[in-house]
Design a protein around this motif. Structure first.
Motif, PDB file in Angstrom:
ATOM      1  N   ASP A   6       7.430  -7.824  -7.264  1.00 54.60           N
ATOM      2  CA  ASP A   6       7.471  -7.696  -6.463  1.00 54.60           C
ATOM      3  C   ASP A   6       7.069  -9.081  -5.682  1.00 54.60           C
ATOM      4  O   ASP A   6       6.942 -10.452  -6.554  1.00 54.60           O
ATOM      5  CB  ASP A   6       6.294  -7.402  -6.239  1.00 54.60           C
ATOM      6  N   THR A   7       7.056  -9.634  -4.344  1.00 55.90           N
ATOM      7  CA  THR A   7       7.012 -11.116  -3.325  1.00 55.90           C
ATOM      8  C   THR A   7       5.655 -10.789  -3.406  1.00 55.90           C
ATOM      9  O   THR A   7       5.488  -9.842  -3.143  1.00 55.90           O
ATOM     10  CB  THR A   7       7.931 -11.093  -2.498  1.00 55.90           C
ATOM     11  N   LEU A   8       5.208 -12.257  -2.921  1.00 56.19           N
ATOM     12  CA  LEU A   8       3.830 -11.850  -2.523  1.00 56.19           C
ATOM     13  C   LEU A   8       3.982 -10.963  -0.947  1.00 56.19           C
ATOM     14  O   LEU A   8       2.723 -10.195  -0.909  1.00 56.19           O
ATOM     15  CB  LEU A   8       3.162 -13.166  -1.991  1.00 56.19           C
ATOM     16  N   PRO A   9       5.086 -11.123  -0.229  1.00 55.07           N
ATOM     17  CA  PRO A   9       5.065 -10.558   1.223  1.00 55.07           C
ATOM     18  C   PRO A   9       4.911  -8.672   1.205  1.00 55.07           C
ATOM     19  O   PRO A   9       4.336  -8.328   1.652  1.00 55.07           O
ATOM     20  CB  PRO A   9       5.701 -11.510   1.850  1.00 55.07           C
ATOM     21  N   THR A  11       4.071  -7.653  -1.485  1.00 54.92           N
ATOM     22  CA  THR A  11       2.493  -7.026  -1.879  1.00 54.92           C
ATOM     23  C   THR A  11       1.313  -7.080  -1.232  1.00 54.92           C
ATOM     24  O   THR A  11       0.687  -5.628  -0.599  1.00 54.92           O
ATOM     25  CB  THR A  11       2.381  -7.924  -3.014  1.00 54.92           C
ATOM     26  N   VAL A  12       1.508  -7.841  -0.242  1.00 50.78           N
ATOM     27  CA  VAL A  12       0.108  -7.967   1.752  1.00 50.78           C
ATOM     28  C   VAL A  12       1.354  -7.028   1.536  1.00 50.78           C
ATOM     29  O   VAL A  12      -0.416  -6.082   2.306  1.00 50.78           O
ATOM     30  CB  VAL A  12       0.440  -8.782   1.507  1.00 50.78           C
TER      31      VAL A  12
END
Length: 66
Positions: A6-9, A11-12
């Motif tokens: 997963d990437t930060l975007p 995930t957020v």
């Protein structure tokens, strides 16, 4: 816990999708913005950038006053 891929975007975004849209996000002196308000504004900004030919991965400068 998010998967390692997963990437930060993503995930957020996944976390924000679970928040009711009428939940306050920013409380300013003269305005309160909800998660839904910020989502709508960011979607409009994304659409405007896409209309100008900006695509994912492009760099965009933001110039704001202090």
């Amino acid at each position: 816990m998010p998967a390692a891929s997963d990437t930060l975007p993503t995930t957020v975004i996944g976390m924000l999708e679970r928040v009711p849209p009428n939940t306050p996000l920013l409380v300013l002196p003269h305005e309160t913005l909800t998660y839904g308000d910020v989502c709508a504004r960011s979607s409009r900004l994304a659409a405007a950038l896409a209309a100008k030919g900006i695509v994912q991965g492009d760099r965009v400068a933001v110039l704001l006053p202090n």
